[in-house]
Write an enzyme that holds these catalytic residues in place. Structure first.
Site, PDB file in Angstrom:
ATOM      1  N   CYS B   9       0.700  -1.334   0.250  1.00  0.00           N
ATOM      2  CA  CYS B   9       0.018   0.044  -0.119  1.00  0.00           C
ATOM      3  C   CYS B   9       0.889   1.308  -0.261  1.00  0.00           C
ATOM      4  CB  CYS B   9      -0.287   0.008   0.899  1.00  0.00           C
ATOM      5  SG  CYS B   9      -0.442   0.090   2.815  1.00  0.00           S
ATOM      6  N   ALA B  10       0.127   2.329  -0.483  1.00  0.00           N
ATOM      7  CA  ALA B  10       0.633   3.872  -0.113  1.00  0.00           C
ATOM      8  C   ALA B  10       2.338   3.768   0.508  1.00  0.00           C
ATOM      9  CB  ALA B  10      -0.354   5.155   0.190  1.00  0.00           C
TER      10      ALA B  10
END
Lengths: 163, 103
Positions: B9-10
């Site tokens: 994820c980011a």
């Protein structure tokens, strides 16, 4: 010399836990409240800069995790030490995200230093995130009467992660 | 069924770990063998071996950023979805993946 492992109680302090949060009108109000808690314990240097980091993360994707849980988080040079603020709002309120969002009652805000010097800190944040997948742990958070209950729940359920 | 997954994820702090844990838990409950590689802030954890990938019936990418070393999965059946979907509905995701790829 043996290096001491970072413990959960080192990054979540009694002062950064609010178990009686009133429903919030907006996510912005919620963020301001939680950021003030982190600021008051000296975890962050600038409330404005940290708020900006939180919104930058929000723009990358939803931090609503389902099951009443939200984990807004920000990584910024204004963070002086890794810290977690935790709020519980028994009435619940709506947490908006770019896609949809949802009703939340448990909110964790993670403050992550820009230069994360030690993996130990990421590990402890990630262990908390992983624990939130277990409904029995989340139930304990909903029942906790005080800070000590929360810390003891973490200690009780952490072994689940190593199975 | 043998399933391997990659989560990313980011910022690599929360979602990638929650998604990984949710998949492992759902797999355990359903009696499936699920191995999950986390591409997070600490680098690649629980890296999948060539053997793991070879043996897998299907690969799940629970990512909202690119998968590192994606070439390893060439020729495999893959499913891509966001880590949020996995966190919210890991059980359902596994059921659907199995229904689509079994047999």
């Amino acid at each position: 010399m043996e290096t001491k492992k970072v413990t959960f109680s080192e990054i979540i302090k009694p002062e950064t836990v609010d178990l009686m949060l009133a429903p919030q009108d907006s996510k912005d109000d919620l963020f301001h409240h939680m950021i003030a808690m982190l600021f008051d314990v000296g975890a962050i240097g600038s409330k404005e800069e940290f708020l900006q980091a939180i919104y930058e993360r929000e723009s990358l994707g939803p931090t609503y995790m389902g099951e009443g849980i939200a984990i807004p988080h920000g990584k910024s040079c204004t963070v002086r030490k890794t810290a977690i603020a935790f709020c519980r709002c028994d009435e619940g309120f709506y947490y908006h995200t770019d896609d949809d969002g949802g009703e939340v009652d448990l909110i964790f805000m993670l403050a992550i230093p820009g230069e994360m010097s030690s993996n130990d800190y990421i590990r402890i944040l990630s262990r908390l995130a992983r624990l939130l997948v277990y409904p029995e742990f989340v139930d304990e958070l909903r029942k906790a009467k005080d800070y000590d209950d929360i810390i003891s729940s973490v200690e009780q359920y952490e072994p689940l992660l190593d199975q | 069924m043998k399933i391997v997954a990659v989560t990313a994820c980011a910022t690599g702090i929360a979602h990638s770990y929650m998604a990984a844990e949710a998949l492992k838990k759902a797999g355990k409950e359903a009696g499936d063998e699920v191995k999950v590689e986390i591409q997070g802030a600490m680098g690649i954890e629980n890296e999948l071996s060539a053997k793991d990938i070879e043996a897998a019936d299907v690969v799940i990418f629970a990512v909202d950023v690119g998968v590192r070393n994606k070439g390893r999965f060439n020729g495999k059946k893959t499913v891509s979805l966001g880590p949020n979907e996995v966190i919210r509905n890991a059980k359902k995701v596994l059921q659907e993946v199995k229904a689509n790829f079994e047999g």
